[in-house]
Design a protein around this motif. Structure first.
Motif, mmCIF file in Angstrom:
data_model
loop_
_atom_site.group_PDB
_atom_site.id
_atom_site.type_symbol
_atom_site.label_atom_id
_atom_site.label_comp_id
_atom_site.label_asym_id
_atom_site.label_seq_id
_atom_site.Cartn_x
_atom_site.Cartn_y
_atom_site.Cartn_z
ATOM 1 N N ALA A 214 0.829 -1.210 0.000
ATOM 2 C CA ALA A 214 0.000 0.000 0.000
ATOM 3 C C ALA A 214 0.862 1.258 0.000
ATOM 4 N N ALA A 215 2.026 1.178 0.637
ATOM 5 C CA ALA A 215 2.928 2.331 0.624
ATOM 6 C C ALA A 215 3.515 2.552 -0.765
ATOM 7 N N SER A 216 3.647 1.492 -1.531
ATOM 8 C CA SER A 216 4.207 1.597 -2.882
ATOM 9 C C SER A 216 3.136 1.898 -3.930
ATOM 10 N N PHE A 217 1.980 1.275 -3.783
ATOM 11 C CA PHE A 217 0.892 1.427 -4.759
ATOM 12 C C PHE A 217 -0.410 1.668 -3.998
ATOM 13 N N LEU A 218 -0.930 2.873 -4.093
ATOM 14 C CA LEU A 218 -2.180 3.179 -3.406
ATOM 15 C C LEU A 218 -3.276 2.246 -3.897
ATOM 16 N N PRO A 219 -3.951 1.562 -2.973
ATOM 17 C CA PRO A 219 -4.999 0.606 -3.395
ATOM 18 C C PRO A 219 -6.124 1.243 -4.205
ATOM 19 N N THR A 220 -6.441 2.491 -3.927
ATOM 20 C CA THR A 220 -7.525 3.142 -4.676
ATOM 21 C C THR A 220 -7.087 3.569 -6.068
ATOM 22 N N LYS A 221 -5.801 3.883 -6.230
ATOM 23 C CA LYS A 221 -5.306 4.365 -7.523
ATOM 24 C C LYS A 221 -4.773 3.229 -8.401
ATOM 25 N N TYR A 222 -4.089 2.245 -7.778
ATOM 26 C CA TYR A 222 -3.483 1.114 -8.506
ATOM 27 C C TYR A 222 -3.899 -0.215 -7.860
ATOM 28 N N PRO A 223 -5.176 -0.569 -7.940
ATOM 29 C CA PRO A 223 -5.627 -1.770 -7.225
ATOM 30 C C PRO A 223 -4.964 -3.063 -7.693
ATOM 31 N N VAL A 224 -4.721 -3.197 -8.995
ATOM 32 C CA VAL A 224 -4.119 -4.437 -9.497
ATOM 33 C C VAL A 224 -2.674 -4.553 -9.031
ATOM 34 N N LYS A 225 -1.916 -3.470 -9.152
ATOM 35 C CA LYS A 225 -0.515 -3.501 -8.715
ATOM 36 C C LYS A 225 -0.416 -3.690 -7.205
ATOM 37 N N PHE A 226 -1.330 -3.072 -6.466
ATOM 38 C CA PHE A 226 -1.354 -3.277 -5.016
ATOM 39 C C PHE A 226 -1.606 -4.748 -4.688
ATOM 40 N N PHE A 227 -2.616 -5.320 -5.337
ATOM 41 C CA PHE A 227 -2.962 -6.717 -5.084
ATOM 42 C C PHE A 227 -1.803 -7.646 -5.452
ATOM 43 N N LEU A 228 -1.216 -7.441 -6.631
ATOM 44 C CA LEU A 228 -0.127 -8.310 -7.080
ATOM 45 C C LEU A 228 1.115 -8.166 -6.212
ATOM 46 N N SER A 229 1.429 -6.960 -5.797
ATOM 47 C CA SER A 229 2.604 -6.803 -4.933
ATOM 48 C C SER A 229 2.335 -7.372 -3.542
ATOM 49 N N SER A 230 1.109 -7.292 -3.065
ATOM 50 C CA SER A 230 0.763 -7.934 -1.783
ATOM 51 C C SER A 230 0.916 -9.443 -1.878
ATOM 52 N N ILE A 231 0.394 -10.020 -2.960
ATOM 53 C CA ILE A 231 0.512 -11.467 -3.179
ATOM 54 C C ILE A 231 1.981 -11.860 -3.326
ATOM 55 N N GLY A 232 2.757 -11.037 -4.030
ATOM 56 C CA GLY A 232 4.184 -11.317 -4.190
ATOM 57 C C GLY A 232 4.918 -11.333 -2.855
ATOM 58 N N GLY A 233 4.642 -10.357 -2.013
ATOM 59 C CA GLY A 233 5.263 -10.321 -0.684
ATOM 60 C C GLY A 233 4.827 -11.494 0.173
ATOM 61 N N MET A 234 3.545 -11.803 0.107
ATOM 62 C CA MET A 234 3.020 -12.938 0.865
ATOM 63 C C MET A 234 3.657 -14.242 0.377
ATOM 64 N N THR A 235 3.807 -14.383 -0.931
ATOM 65 C CA THR A 235 4.414 -15.583 -1.503
ATOM 66 C C THR A 235 5.876 -15.700 -1.082
ATOM 67 N N PHE A 236 6.589 -14.580 -1.106
ATOM 68 C CA PHE A 236 7.996 -14.586 -0.716
ATOM 69 C C PHE A 236 8.167 -15.020 0.736
ATOM 70 N N LEU A 237 7.381 -14.447 1.622
ATOM 71 C CA LEU A 237 7.507 -14.788 3.041
ATOM 72 C C LEU A 237 7.069 -16.232 3.313
ATOM 73 N N THR A 238 6.050 -16.695 2.608
ATOM 74 C CA THR A 238 5.623 -18.089 2.744
ATOM 75 C C THR A 238 6.708 -19.025 2.225
ATOM 76 N N ALA A 239 7.376 -18.626 1.157
ATOM 77 C CA ALA A 239 8.475 -19.435 0.614
ATOM 78 C C ALA A 239 9.612 -19.563 1.633
ATOM 79 N N LEU A 240 9.865 -18.525 2.401
ATOM 80 C CA LEU A 240 10.903 -18.614 3.436
ATOM 81 C C LEU A 240 10.551 -19.674 4.482
ATOM 82 N N VAL A 241 9.281 -19.735 4.841
ATOM 83 C CA VAL A 241 8.830 -20.763 5.777
ATOM 84 C C VAL A 241 9.011 -22.149 5.155
#
Length: 165
Positions: A60-87
């Motif tokens: 959300a700090a990188s891509f405002l959810p109201t202005k860039y919803p797709v990029k916000f969603f994809l970057s959130s999923i990317g971060g979530m995937t990265f952290l899950t991969a560490l586990v």
């Protein structure tokens, strides 16, 4: 070899591969990989949800959810995937270590500290038992974790394609 030679094992109990295997099975974290598929998925989804609490504000700090919803969603999923991969990496490395220890003909161990390492050759019966454990118990666990990595990789690939389209 005589019977007493196959029963004697100079390796301390806590450093024996079968004991390490049992400890992983009994461990709160490492036992996740041994759960039924639905329970395993629930644990990983829980990790994904917990990591999304971290990833979403950063996205959300990188891509405002109201202005860039797709990029916000994809970057959130990317971060979530990265952290899950560490586990998952931690799960994989723990089980892989035990797999290697069980499969090897020789057990390296320490009697009292790092400076007095020893190597012991497993008797044939112990080696056969340990390799059966690898084949029927540990390898399916490692395969499951690898398949989960492939799934996460597919999420990243699809997300990347959507990002650039």
């Amino acid at each position: 070899m005589n019977k007493s030679a196959t029963q004697f094992c100079p390796v301390p109990q806590e450093q024996q591969p079968t004991h390490e295997y049992q400890q992983l099975q009994d461990s709160w974290f490492f036992s996740w990989a041994t759960l039924e598929p639905t329970d395993y998925i629930k644990k990983l989804l829980g990790v994904g949800f917990a990591t999304s609490i971290i990833a979403a504000p950063i996205a959300a700090a990188s891509f405002l959810p109201t202005k860039y919803p797709v990029k916000f969603f994809l970057s959130s999923i990317g971060g979530m995937t990265f952290l899950t991969a560490l586990v998952l990496f931690q799960l994989y490395f723990g089980w892989s270590y035990v797999c290697d220890r069980l499969y090897q003909e020789r057990i390296s161990y320490e009697e009292s500290g790092w400076y007095d390492g020893q190597v012991w050759l497993k008797p044939e019966s112990m080696l056969t038992r340990d390799r059966l454990i690898v084949g029927y118990e540990v390898q399916p666990i490692l395969d499951r974790i690898k398949k989960t990595f492939v799934f996460l990789l597919c999420i990243v690939i699809v997300g990347s394609i959507i990002w650039f389209v």
